[in-house]
Design an enzyme around this catalytic site. Sequence first.
Site, PDB file in Angstrom:
ATOM      1  N   ASP A  85       0.841  -1.200   0.000  1.00  0.00           N
ATOM      2  CA  ASP A  85       0.000   0.000   0.000  1.00  0.00           C
ATOM      3  C   ASP A  85       0.873   1.246   0.000  1.00  0.00           C
ATOM      4  O   ASP A  85       2.029   1.219   0.442  1.00  0.00           O
ATOM      5  CB  ASP A  85      -0.942  -0.001   1.201  1.00  0.00           C
ATOM      6  CG  ASP A  85      -0.211   0.011   2.544  1.00  0.00           C
ATOM      7  OD1 ASP A  85       0.751  -0.779   2.707  1.00  0.00           O
ATOM      8  OD2 ASP A  85      -0.591   0.804   3.415  1.00  0.00           O
ATOM      9  N   GLU A 146       0.153  -0.948   5.904  1.00  0.00           N
ATOM     10  CA  GLU A 146       1.274  -0.435   6.692  1.00  0.00           C
ATOM     11  C   GLU A 146       1.206   1.084   6.846  1.00  0.00           C
ATOM     12  O   GLU A 146       1.556   1.627   7.905  1.00  0.00           O
ATOM     13  CB  GLU A 146       2.598  -0.850   6.045  1.00  0.00           C
ATOM     14  CG  GLU A 146       3.831  -0.594   6.905  1.00  0.00           C
ATOM     15  CD  GLU A 146       4.420   0.810   6.765  1.00  0.00           C
ATOM     16  OE1 GLU A 146       5.275   1.168   7.592  1.00  0.00           O
ATOM     17  OE2 GLU A 146       4.012   1.548   5.828  1.00  0.00           O
TER      18      GLU A 146
END
Length: 377
Positions: A85, A146
């Site tokens: 991400d 994250e």
Amino acid sequence: MTLDALRFDAATILESLRPWVACESPTWDTAAVGRMMDLAGRDLALLGASVERIPGRMGFGDCLRARIPHPRAGTPGILLLGHMDTVHPVGTLGTLAWRHDGGRCYGPGLFDMKGGNMLMLAALRALQDAAVPTALPVTILFTSDEEVGSPSTRDLIEAEAARHRYVLVPEPARADGGVVVARYAIARYRIATHGRPSHAGAQLAAGASAIREMARQILAIEGMSGDSPTYSVGIVRGGAWSNCVAMLCEAEVLTMARTAADLAQADAAMAGLRAVGEGCRVTVTPGPVRPLWERGNPGGERLYAAARDLAAGLGFAITAQASGGGSDGNFTGALGIPTLDGLGVRGDGAHTLEEHIVIDSLPERARLLAGLLATLD
């Protein structure tokens, strides 16, 4: 065979990376993250890995776990840990387009951390091409959240890491090419200010603005920042109509703490926030916490020494540093599992429209990763 003989070509690595960067994958867009995991899963399958898709939860995207075939499969080995991400919304490529400028390459998520993730695959591919086996079994885990503190994947990361002897994290290298052997704690909080609504034109004085109260709180919160702990308000949302005195405003705060005492201080300070304006109140909800990862674990020190010696043999030096930017290495390092972070590419501009990598760092860092994979036991 020496590590210098392994074949790494920056242009080839960039060619593999470009589709990953073109597949924008902001954390909150689960479909976009899913498309990124599709690309990564295919590339891992081409390496001969057994690839498992792990369904996302809490509104976040899926994760990938891949295991490279190995004679010692099932015994504790090496976990390669990365996230797919990014902080960049879909459409950022229109502003931060993939481009080369001198020795740099630009693109959203290229530095943090798709470049480092691709280095893991490049290292494994080079070892396979040279018929050099890894000493230990290798698992790759790509996660999906994250950038917002890993609220849905912390348990997955910790459980997987506990099955391994080492954790290697190719987050971006430090500015001088150094690696990360400790990370400060990161805590997040959601704040809400509650006011009293009224008609902003006809009865302004009858209301109590949640937005005005939040403005006071932001100045107070950021005014508490020092060397440690630090406080930063990154998101603010409030109001629905310009002719209504706002009854609700929300904000998100990130704090960094160098020590456990600093983290406790930050937590107490946030819990102690009180409204200033008459008719207002404040609520604080703790969010995800990245625990303090302190240096000193003997296994971690041996892991860093191995990387330092490999780098010296390749003609460059890597310093050991602590970092204020959190990563999933916080979790594994705090558990006492030997962890080495910051093994990714050199570059700069993470989380900005100047995000880039230094192209020449690709073969150098891939070769270092390959050396660790080949020699750790």
